[in-house]
Scaffold this active site. Structure first.
Site, short mmCIF file in Angstrom:
data_model
loop_
_atom_site.label_atom_id
_atom_site.label_comp_id
_atom_site.label_asym_id
_atom_site.label_seq_id
_atom_site.Cartn_x
_atom_site.Cartn_y
_atom_site.Cartn_z
N ASN A 1 0.87 -1.18 0.00
CA ASN A 1 0.00 0.00 0.00
C ASN A 1 0.90 1.23 0.00
O ASN A 1 1.45 1.60 1.03
CB ASN A 1 -0.89 -0.03 1.26
CG ASN A 1 -1.70 1.24 1.41
OD1 ASN A 1 -1.81 2.04 0.49
ND2 ASN A 1 -2.29 1.42 2.59
N LYS B 1 0.14 4.23 -0.34
CA LYS B 1 -0.54 5.42 0.21
C LYS B 1 -0.32 6.61 -0.72
O LYS B 1 -0.12 6.42 -1.92
CB LYS B 1 -0.08 5.70 1.64
CG LYS B 1 -0.14 4.47 2.53
CD LYS B 1 -0.08 4.82 3.98
CE LYS B 1 0.03 3.54 4.79
NZ LYS B 1 -0.21 3.74 6.20
N GLU C 1 -7.19 4.64 7.65
CA GLU C 1 -7.04 6.07 7.32
C GLU C 1 -8.28 6.58 6.58
O GLU C 1 -8.66 7.75 6.75
CB GLU C 1 -5.75 6.26 6.49
CG GLU C 1 -4.51 6.08 7.37
CD GLU C 1 -3.27 5.59 6.64
OE1 GLU C 1 -3.24 5.64 5.39
OE2 GLU C 1 -2.34 5.13 7.33
C1 PEP Z 1 -0.92 0.24 6.03
O1 PEP Z 1 -1.13 1.43 6.09
O2 PEP Z 1 -1.71 -0.48 5.39
C2 PEP Z 1 0.22 -0.29 6.75
C3 PEP Z 1 0.21 -1.55 7.09
O3 PEP Z 1 1.25 0.57 7.01
P1 PEP Z 1 2.68 0.24 7.70
O4 PEP Z 1 3.17 -1.06 7.13
O5 PEP Z 1 3.56 1.38 7.34
O6 PEP Z 1 2.42 0.13 9.15
#
Ligand code: PEP
Length: 268
Positions: A19, A21, A111
């Protein structure tokens, strides 16, 4: 936690999704994609027994599709509209994602729930639109730190899963659940393998209780500060069927190494 461990001998192919983002630009997206392709060339058996893909920001999905088309990596989106096509300025429909040959779409990431107020009803509609367009919904659930500390993890997850059972039941067994404890996302804190296993088994038991077809074979992946250093221990748990990777998916070598850890699970 009282959920039973998954004792059924069901073979589930591990899934690792990145992901991205809202990070990067065209140059960094190109760099990341070519890093993944380079890794695949160097180690052609890397993805044997694993499904892996990336979920870039909308503007870079077409780029990912072009670069990854001949590879074993797939691609998907981070969100989808809870409307069909029409006058919904700024939204992206499931059929548009299908046009980009997306395989997966993330739905209900914490989020999205926190910053965009997505409701369970909207998430169910997203699951249904995604399925109708031929996409695999990857539905994210998870508790906050305050909820965990108040011993509400099970009740929060039960409510999240219960609200989605009808929509999940309509997907012809084509769905994925991502357990992402909110306190572990982007914080460097990770659920221990045992904590993750307990919750994954609990989620599976709720899917069964909700009469969701395919519950035993459904992949439940873990997300929350997964790194090369902890991936293997997490994926070694019987109900942890892969990972949803945020920060570490922005570094090709780390993402590849997490894929390799998932591959080890598949040959266990
Ligand atoms: C996410 O936002 O889906 C996630 C798992 O982030 P991170 O791996 O940075 O904790």
């Amino acid at each position: 936690m009282t959920a039973p461990a998954n004792t059924e001998k069901v073979r589930r192919k591990p899934l690792v999704l990145g992901n991205w983002k809202m990070n990067g630009d065209v140059a960094t997206a190109e760099q990341l994609l070519s890093g993944l392709l380079h890794g695949e060339r160097e180690l052609p058996a890397l993805l044997a027994g694993v499904e892996a893909g990336v979920c870039p920001p909308f503007p870079y999905i077409g780029l990912a599709a072009a670069r990854l088309a001949a590879s074993q990596f797939g691609w998907g989106a981070q969100n989808v509209a809870h409307f069909d096509n029409g006058a919904y300025t700024g939204e992206v429909s499931a059929t548009m994602l299908r046009d980009l040959a997306c395989t997966w779409v993330l739905i209900g990431h914490s989020e999205r729930r926190a910053y965009f107020g997505e409701t369970d009803a909207q998430l169910s509609t997203k699951v249904e639109f995604a399925h109708r367009a031929g996409l695999v919904p990857v539905v994210c659930v998870g508790e906050s730190l305050a909820e965990r500390e108040a011993s509400k993890t099970e009740s929060v997850l039960a409510a999240q899963i219960n609200g989605l059972c009808t929509a999940l039941a309509s997907t012809n067994e084509r769905f994925v659940i991502a357990y992402e404890p909110v306190w572990a996302i982007g914080t460097g804190l990770t659920a221990s393998p045992e904590q993750a296993q307990q919750v994954h088994a609990f989620i599976r038991s709720r899917l069964v209780a909700g009469s969701v077809p395919g519950a035993a074979g459904a992949r439940i992946i873990y997300g929350g500060s997964v790194k090369p250093s902890n991936a293997q221990a997490l994926f070694g748990q019987p109900d942890v069927d892969g990972g949803l990777i945020g920060g570490a998916s922005l570094v090709a070598a780390d993402f590849l190494s997490i894929c390799r850890a998932a591959a080890l699970r598949s040959i266990r």
